[in-house]
Design a protein around this motif. Structure first.
Motif, PDB file in Angstrom:
ATOM      1  N   MET A 212      -3.530  -3.649  -8.668  1.00  0.00           N
ATOM      2  CA  MET A 212      -4.037  -4.380  -7.501  1.00  0.00           C
ATOM      3  C   MET A 212      -4.705  -3.390  -6.542  1.00  0.00           C
ATOM      4  O   MET A 212      -4.707  -2.192  -6.769  1.00  0.00           O
ATOM      5  CB  MET A 212      -2.881  -5.108  -6.791  1.00  0.00           C
ATOM      6  CG  MET A 212      -1.818  -4.179  -6.223  1.00  0.00           C
ATOM      7  SD  MET A 212      -0.633  -5.109  -5.222  1.00  0.00           S
ATOM      8  CE  MET A 212       0.502  -3.811  -4.732  1.00  0.00           C
ATOM      9  N   HIS A 213      -5.242  -3.929  -5.457  1.00  0.00           N
ATOM     10  CA  HIS A 213      -5.832  -3.118  -4.379  1.00  0.00           C
ATOM     11  C   HIS A 213      -6.961  -2.217  -4.893  1.00  0.00           C
ATOM     12  O   HIS A 213      -6.989  -1.019  -4.641  1.00  0.00           O
ATOM     13  CB  HIS A 213      -4.743  -2.282  -3.677  1.00  0.00           C
ATOM     14  CG  HIS A 213      -5.020  -2.020  -2.215  1.00  0.00           C
ATOM     15  ND1 HIS A 213      -5.818  -0.989  -1.801  1.00  0.00           N
ATOM     16  CD2 HIS A 213      -4.614  -2.638  -1.088  1.00  0.00           C
ATOM     17  CE1 HIS A 213      -5.877  -0.996  -0.475  1.00  0.00           C
ATOM     18  NE2 HIS A 213      -5.162  -1.998  -0.024  1.00  0.00           N
TER      19      HIS A 213
ATOM     20  N   ILE B  39      -4.084   0.704  -7.238  1.00  0.00           N
ATOM     21  CA  ILE B  39      -4.764   1.752  -8.016  1.00  0.00           C
ATOM     22  C   ILE B  39      -6.075   2.188  -7.351  1.00  0.00           C
ATOM     23  O   ILE B  39      -6.798   3.010  -7.903  1.00  0.00           O
ATOM     24  CB  ILE B  39      -5.083   1.280  -9.454  1.00  0.00           C
ATOM     25  CG1 ILE B  39      -6.065   0.093  -9.442  1.00  0.00           C
ATOM     26  CG2 ILE B  39      -3.812   0.932 -10.219  1.00  0.00           C
ATOM     27  CD1 ILE B  39      -6.723  -0.152 -10.806  1.00  0.00           C
ATOM     28  N   GLY B  40      -6.389   1.639  -6.195  1.00  0.00           N
ATOM     29  CA  GLY B  40      -7.732   1.809  -5.619  1.00  0.00           C
ATOM     30  C   GLY B  40      -8.065   3.194  -5.102  1.00  0.00           C
ATOM     31  O   GLY B  40      -9.214   3.517  -4.863  1.00  0.00           O
ATOM     32  N   ASP B  41      -7.016   4.031  -4.896  1.00  0.00           N
ATOM     33  CA  ASP B  41      -7.229   5.366  -4.336  1.00  0.00           C
ATOM     34  C   ASP B  41      -7.719   5.253  -2.880  1.00  0.00           C
ATOM     35  O   ASP B  41      -7.757   4.159  -2.344  1.00  0.00           O
ATOM     36  CB  ASP B  41      -8.219   6.168  -5.198  1.00  0.00           C
ATOM     37  CG  ASP B  41      -7.888   7.666  -5.236  1.00  0.00           C
ATOM     38  OD1 ASP B  41      -7.297   8.174  -4.259  1.00  0.00           O
ATOM     39  OD2 ASP B  41      -8.210   8.311  -6.242  1.00  0.00           O
TER      40      ASP B  41
ATOM     41  N   MET C  23      -2.303   4.941  -3.810  1.00  0.00           N
ATOM     42  CA  MET C  23      -2.344   5.659  -5.077  1.00  0.00           C
ATOM     43  C   MET C  23      -3.657   5.357  -5.785  1.00  0.00           C
ATOM     44  O   MET C  23      -4.188   4.249  -5.691  1.00  0.00           O
ATOM     45  CB  MET C  23      -1.249   5.157  -6.036  1.00  0.00           C
ATOM     46  CG  MET C  23       0.155   5.351  -5.580  1.00  0.00           C
ATOM     47  SD  MET C  23       1.341   5.028  -6.924  1.00  0.00           S
ATOM     48  CE  MET C  23       1.374   3.231  -6.929  1.00  0.00           C
ATOM     49  N   GLY C  24      -4.146   6.325  -6.531  1.00  0.00           N
ATOM     50  CA  GLY C  24      -5.230   6.085  -7.468  1.00  0.00           C
ATOM     51  C   GLY C  24      -4.627   5.833  -8.846  1.00  0.00           C
ATOM     52  O   GLY C  24      -3.404   5.723  -8.997  1.00  0.00           O
TER      53      GLY C  24
ATOM     54  N   ASP D 186       0.881  -1.175   0.000  1.00  0.00           N
ATOM     55  CA  ASP D 186       0.000   0.000   0.000  1.00  0.00           C
ATOM     56  C   ASP D 186       0.911   1.214   0.000  1.00  0.00           C
ATOM     57  O   ASP D 186       1.765   1.347   0.889  1.00  0.00           O
ATOM     58  CB  ASP D 186      -0.837   0.044   1.288  1.00  0.00           C
ATOM     59  CG  ASP D 186      -2.082  -0.814   1.209  1.00  0.00           C
ATOM     60  OD1 ASP D 186      -2.306  -1.458   0.173  1.00  0.00           O
ATOM     61  OD2 ASP D 186      -2.829  -0.832   2.211  1.00  0.00           O
ATOM     62  N   THR D 187       0.756   2.077  -0.946  1.00  0.00           N
ATOM     63  CA  THR D 187       1.634   3.245  -0.958  1.00  0.00           C
ATOM     64  C   THR D 187       1.035   4.406  -1.730  1.00  0.00           C
ATOM     65  O   THR D 187       0.228   4.221  -2.637  1.00  0.00           O
ATOM     66  CB  THR D 187       3.019   2.896  -1.556  1.00  0.00           C
ATOM     67  OG1 THR D 187       3.909   4.009  -1.383  1.00  0.00           O
ATOM     68  CG2 THR D 187       2.947   2.541  -3.026  1.00  0.00           C
TER      69      THR D 187
END
Ligand code: NI
Ligand code: MN
Length: 212
Positions: free
Chosen positions: A175-176, A149-151, A155-156, A130-131
């Motif tokens: 992912m995410h 990419i989940g924002d 990060m989005g 997660d970053t």
């Protein structure tokens, strides 16, 4: 190397060893069942959607968990390391790299959040954990980058595109996202990277990609 996606931030890298990363499986209704026995379990940080079943899988399989020192102290069968360090397991090299994110485990301080670069069978895979976006990522040269990419919590899409442009991997796998309504995203927006020579591989939970 085969890269199987178990949903959220969980991947199994299958080459000369089986390396499972962030095994949030039983708690994720979208994740398929884990049918493989890993040799190593890498945990990027203490949040439950990343530690997931790590302890249970480690205890059942004898697999070693690799995590940052403070988190490793709270998990069974775990080897602690820290950002900037590397560990080798036979021919597989694990480097712990930075992530810009918080980390706690069961309401306790769990060290810093991290990412991993896994070198196996001549390929380098960067799991960003997660970053947020940060420029140091330009040093994380790799063949395959697994980027959140989940924002909201990470990060989005736009920042993931910026990150990919710095890292310049051959392949990006998002992912995410989509696990919860709040991180719903359209991963096809990453496809702009294909015009720049970066292949975008969108996997559904249970799908896999053969990296060469
Ligand atoms: Ni997190
Ligand atoms: Mn997370």
């Amino acid at each position: 190397m085969r890269i199987k996606y178990y949903g959220h931030a969980c991947f199994l890298l299958e080459g000369s060893k089986k390396v499972l990363i962030d095994p949030f499986i039983s708690g994720n209704p979208l994740a398929p069942e884990l049918t493989e026995t890993p040799d190593l379990i890498l945990v990027t940080h203490g949040h439950e959607d990343h530690v997931g079943d790590a302890a249970k899988i480690a205890e059942a399989s004898g697999a070693k968990i690799v995590a940052i020192y403070e988190l490793a102290n709270m998990l069974p069968n775990a080897i602690g390391m820290n950002i900037g360090g590397s560990l080798s397991f036979g021919d597989v090299k694990i480097k712990m790299v930075n992530a810009l994110h918080s980390s706690s485990f069961r309401n306790q301080y769990a060290g810093h959040a991290a990412g991993f670069i896994v070198e196996m069978d001549g390929l380098r895979v960067y799991h960003a954990g997660d970053t947020a976006f940060f420029e140091e990522m330009k040093n994380y040269a790799c063949d395959v980058a697994l980027l959140p990419i989940g924002d909201v919590f990470t990060m989005g899409i736009e920042d993931a595109i910026r990150a990919a442009r710095l890292i310049k991997p051959r392949v990006v796998i998002p992912m995410h996202y989509d696990t919860f309504p709040i991180i719903k995203q359209d991963p096809t927006k990453l496809k702009v990277l294909e015009e720049e020579g970066i292949k975008v591989v969108i996997l559904k939970p249970g799908e896999e990609f053969e990296a060469t």
